[in-house]
Design a protein around this motif. Sequence first.
Motif, PDB file in Angstrom:
ATOM      1  N   LEU A 103       0.823  -1.205   0.000  1.00 57.35           N
ATOM      2  CA  LEU A 103       0.000   0.000   0.000  1.00 57.35           C
ATOM      3  C   LEU A 103       0.859   1.258   0.000  1.00 57.35           C
ATOM      4  O   LEU A 103       1.897   1.334   0.671  1.00 57.35           O
ATOM      5  N   ASN A 104       0.408   2.275  -0.727  1.00 56.29           N
ATOM      6  CA  ASN A 104       1.139   3.537  -0.872  1.00 56.29           C
ATOM      7  C   ASN A 104       0.767   4.552   0.213  1.00 56.29           C
ATOM      8  O   ASN A 104       0.533   5.735  -0.069  1.00 56.29           O
ATOM      9  N   GLY A 105       0.730   4.101   1.449  1.00 56.47           N
ATOM     10  CA  GLY A 105       0.425   4.999   2.548  1.00 56.47           C
ATOM     11  C   GLY A 105      -0.109   4.228   3.737  1.00 56.47           C
ATOM     12  O   GLY A 105      -0.344   3.015   3.648  1.00 56.47           O
ATOM     13  N   PRO A 106      -0.317   4.915   4.870  1.00 60.12           N
ATOM     14  CA  PRO A 106      -0.866   4.236   6.049  1.00 60.12           C
ATOM     15  C   PRO A 106      -2.286   3.756   5.787  1.00 60.12           C
ATOM     16  O   PRO A 106      -3.084   4.479   5.190  1.00 60.12           O
ATOM     17  N   PRO A 107      -2.630   2.548   6.202  1.00 60.72           N
ATOM     18  CA  PRO A 107      -3.956   1.994   5.909  1.00 60.72           C
ATOM     19  C   PRO A 107      -5.055   2.699   6.701  1.00 60.72           C
ATOM     20  O   PRO A 107      -4.785   3.346   7.715  1.00 60.72           O
ATOM     21  N   PRO A 108      -6.291   2.578   6.232  1.00 60.85           N
ATOM     22  CA  PRO A 108      -7.405   3.152   6.996  1.00 60.85           C
ATOM     23  C   PRO A 108      -7.503   2.493   8.365  1.00 60.85           C
ATOM     24  O   PRO A 108      -7.057   1.364   8.554  1.00 60.85           O
TER      25      PRO A 108
END
Length: 280
Positions: free
Chosen positions: A266-271
């Motif tokens: 993933l390209n960022g912190p997950p929800p």
Amino acid sequence: MPFLDPQRGKATNDLAVWACALLLTGSVGGGCSTVPERFVPADPIDPAHVSHQMLSDVLRAAVHDGQVNYPAVQMDHRFAAYLAQIDRVDPLLGSRDDRLAFWINAYNACAIQGILDGYSPEPYLGWYRFFKSHTYRIGGSPLNLSDVEHEILRKQFREPRIHFAIVCASSSCPKLASRAYEGQELDRQLDEAARAFINDPSRNRFDKQTRTAYLSKIFDWFEEDFAASAGSVVQFVAQYVHERELSHDLAAGLYEIKYLKYDWRLNGPPPKEAAHAGAR
């Protein structure tokens, strides 16, 4: 026993790749296009009143150097409002550039929503759910990401630079722009996206000593799109590299191409919490 590479049909002995190929080609269900011949949105919006400003506002607040703050998007009411808007638009109306900008923005917004819904683009079962089985409302119709990319963006517009603008939420994807695409600025925005991606050493790199171009797997998967535009992948790349000497040598065919492994993380912190428990 050789199998087929899912994107290009090359022989491979990787059973996992073969399994993914079945999903990509539709051999394990979900292979029929979901794209309707016409769109009939409920409570339609006049095309003259359609705006991508809400998406731009969300992206400016939550996207920094391509990293997406999914928890921030999750809490931003403007994102849900934008998704509701694209379901009320007839995407067949408007100029070519307006329609292309609409579909790029719709793809990117829906890919973000897929992550918020708890899905993942990581192979192989996650890939199928994220791209094929999960649908999103656009123009009053349910569409999956695979059909938006392949049946609409690639087939209908035949613009290779879309591959640097659409982002499937993975680390090896192009960096998600911090603003939406707009029809009146589209050519400039797509050129900027192409140059940014091709000259990003974390996605493409060029070894001048060995004359080897280590290119993103995107160029391998979609070779036909780049060849149709420029004659070959390397000729396409040569148009956008910043260094003049490197551009000349690439165009002259002096570099060997090797493709880099794709990073599906993933390209960022997950929800904070997936909308569908166990969807991954």
